[in-house]
Design an enzyme around this catalytic site. Sequence first.
Site, PDB file in Angstrom:
ATOM      1  N   TRP A   1       0.869  -1.180   0.000  1.00 23.41           N
ATOM      2  CA  TRP A   1       0.000   0.000   0.000  1.00 23.41           C
ATOM      3  C   TRP A   1       0.904   1.227   0.000  1.00 23.41           C
ATOM      4  CZ3 TRP A   1       0.041   3.865   3.637  1.00 23.41           C
ATOM      5  CH2 TRP A   1      -1.082   4.678   3.757  1.00 23.41           C
TER       6      TRP A   1
ATOM      7  N   SER B   1       5.004  -5.587   2.324  1.00 23.99           N
ATOM      8  CA  SER B   1       4.207  -4.738   3.209  1.00 23.99           C
ATOM      9  C   SER B   1       2.792  -5.289   3.360  1.00 23.99           C
ATOM     10  CB  SER B   1       4.220  -3.305   2.672  1.00 23.99           C
ATOM     11  OG  SER B   1       3.669  -2.405   3.595  1.00 23.99           O
ATOM     12  N   MET B   2       1.789  -4.517   2.957  1.00 21.88           N
ATOM     13  CA  MET B   2       0.408  -4.982   3.002  1.00 21.88           C
ATOM     14  C   MET B   2       0.214  -6.226   2.148  1.00 21.88           C
ATOM     15  SD  MET B   2      -2.919  -2.768   1.961  1.00 21.88           S
ATOM     16  CE  MET B   2      -4.531  -3.528   1.830  1.00 21.88           C
TER      17      MET B   2
ATOM     18  N   ASP C   1      13.198   0.193   9.152  1.00 21.70           N
ATOM     19  CA  ASP C   1      11.892   0.344   8.522  1.00 21.70           C
ATOM     20  C   ASP C   1      11.049   1.285   9.381  1.00 21.70           C
ATOM     21  OD1 ASP C   1       9.230  -0.010   7.591  1.00 21.70           O
ATOM     22  OD2 ASP C   1       9.709  -2.010   6.859  1.00 21.70           O
TER      23      ASP C   1
ATOM     24  N   HIS D   1      11.738   0.731   4.437  1.00 12.87           N
ATOM     25  CA  HIS D   1      10.549  -0.047   4.075  1.00 12.87           C
ATOM     26  C   HIS D   1      10.567  -0.394   2.590  1.00 12.87           C
ATOM     27  CE1 HIS D   1       6.621  -1.701   4.695  1.00 12.87           C
ATOM     28  NE2 HIS D   1       6.060  -0.909   3.800  1.00 12.87           N
TER      29      HIS D   1
END
Length: 275
Positions: A29, A95-96, A224, A253
Amino acid sequence: MAHVRTRDGEEIFYKDWGSGPPVLFIHGWPLNADAWDDQMKLVADNGFRGIAHDRRGHGRSSQPFDGYDFDTFADDLNDLVNALDLRDVTLVGHSMGGGELARYVGRHGTGRVARAVLLSAIPPLMIQGPDNPEGVPEQVFEDIKNGILTERSQFWRETAETFVGANRPGTRATQGNQDAFWFMAMHQNVQAGVKCVDAFARTDFTEDLRKFDVPTLVVHGDDDQIVPVEATGRKAAEIIPNATLKVYEGGSHGIALVPGDKEKFNQDLLAFLEG
């Protein structure tokens, strides 16, 4: 452009490059499949078939008002896997997208899955609580939603900096990294932006991770600023049976995007695929 129609009539855009054992990339995201172009070319150049899709509400996929929860995302992923008849696929989630991967395994199993990679991923749980003191405070997520609703273009410009670690001394993150983040973020609809925050903040993937029974690589940066490694990557690697954890010193990240870390991840990914 190639699309798959989901069971509820939405259209999911995907890229499909190369031939060989399939590798399906699941973006974070607020990005889209373009975030994986470097890795897509890497695998296609090395005898694999690279596939990456835009999550609903992102990029070139349908932009519905509802359906921004991980059960829906996992079922969309399942629709894509089935439509392309992918077998012995390696799933790579950032991530997401790591949450989407985990919930897919939780709901649909690993019958079609050969390997899994969690990159800077949100499982097992992001939000801070009594059982997750290393997590992110609830107010942070409320501030994110407020930023999107108040002036999202400027919010994405500011978020890009921390996403790729451009605010750190000696960073190798480029202005291009930040511009690409902003450009992709602006193609996510505002409803998806806000609803996804609630979804990735509060969804607990612990039980999904326990169902992993394929070789799994967990990669996370120790700097991150979006998804703290102590709350996520380290815990995920402990929960998933026989997972391999690699922590990149100083990694942001946006590991798959930032020069230096990108090349390191590409090398680790290819070694994992060929192992």
